[in-house]
Write a protein that holds these residues in place. Structure first.
Motif, short mmCIF file in Angstrom:
data_model
loop_
_atom_site.label_atom_id
_atom_site.label_comp_id
_atom_site.label_asym_id
_atom_site.label_seq_id
_atom_site.Cartn_x
_atom_site.Cartn_y
_atom_site.Cartn_z
N SER A 172 -5.07 4.22 0.47
CA SER A 172 -4.07 3.35 -0.15
C SER A 172 -4.24 1.91 0.32
O SER A 172 -4.12 0.98 -0.47
CB SER A 172 -2.66 3.86 0.13
N LEU B 99 -0.91 8.26 -4.86
CA LEU B 99 -1.96 9.18 -4.42
C LEU B 99 -1.37 10.51 -3.97
O LEU B 99 -1.89 11.58 -4.30
CB LEU B 99 -2.76 8.57 -3.27
N ILE C 226 -7.39 0.57 -1.50
CA ILE C 226 -7.09 0.27 -2.91
C ILE C 226 -6.27 -1.01 -3.00
O ILE C 226 -6.54 -1.90 -3.82
CB ILE C 226 -6.37 1.45 -3.58
N TRP C 227 -5.26 -1.13 -2.15
CA TRP C 227 -4.36 -2.29 -2.20
C TRP C 227 -5.11 -3.60 -1.95
O TRP C 227 -4.94 -4.57 -2.69
CB TRP C 227 -3.23 -2.12 -1.19
N ALA D 280 0.83 -1.21 0.00
CA ALA D 280 0.00 0.00 0.00
C ALA D 280 0.86 1.26 0.00
O ALA D 280 0.39 2.33 -0.37
CB ALA D 280 -0.94 0.00 1.20
N TYR E 222 3.24 1.89 -2.05
CA TYR E 222 3.37 2.30 -3.45
C TYR E 222 2.12 3.05 -3.91
O TYR E 222 2.20 4.04 -4.63
CB TYR E 222 3.63 1.09 -4.35
N VAL E 223 0.96 2.56 -3.49
CA VAL E 223 -0.29 3.23 -3.82
C VAL E 223 -0.33 4.60 -3.14
O VAL E 223 -0.74 5.59 -3.76
CB VAL E 223 -1.50 2.37 -3.39
N SER E 224 0.12 4.66 -1.91
CA SER E 224 0.15 5.91 -1.17
C SER E 224 1.05 6.94 -1.85
O SER E 224 0.70 8.12 -1.92
CB SER E 224 0.66 5.66 0.26
#
Length: 128
Positions: free
Chosen positions: A109, A67, A112-113, A60, A62-64
């Motif tokens: 995040s 974002l 999403i993850w 998460a 990486y998603v953060s």
């Protein structure tokens, strides 16, 4: 309008990605910083385990990052291009925006993850 069965519903509400019946978090308010990462172990409706493996939510980050970059770019465009603030003040607006939205970015995040790996199942509640 968001309806159950849509990944976006689970992501924005922080509900179980499989049944979308219960919040994954002990405290729904992301600004209660003492419990920002505290999650239920399993969903009480469909019994899905949220932490699929040890260190699952490291992805998460990486998603953060994505974002955060998107929000920073948006803050810069709004403050510099649309409002017409100076460059220094625009960068201060980016920092302020990221600090203000940090708890929401962290929760989003994670949402999403986990939704990358667990899909909605309309029969999940009855399979309990």
């Amino acid at each position: 309008m968001l309806k159950k069965g849509n990944k976006l519903y689970s992501i924005l509400t922080g509900t179980c990605p499989k049944c979308q019946e219960e919040s994954m978090y002990l405290n729904k308010n992301p600004y209660y910083l003492g419990q920002i990462y505290k999650m239920h172990e399993r969903c009480s409706h469909c019994n899905v385990k949220y932490k699929i493996e040890p260190s699952f939510f490291y992805g998460a980050m990486y998603v953060s990052y994505g974002l955060g970059v998107g929000i920073a770019v948006a803050a810069f465009i709004i403050s510099f291009v649309f409002i017409g603030l100076s460059l220094v003040v625009s960068f201060a607006a980016i920092i302020g925006t990221l600090i203000l939205l940090m708890p929401m970015i962290m929760r989003l995040s994670r949402n999403i993850w986990i939704n990358f790996f667990i899909s909605y199942d309309s029969h999940a509640v009855s399979n309990k």
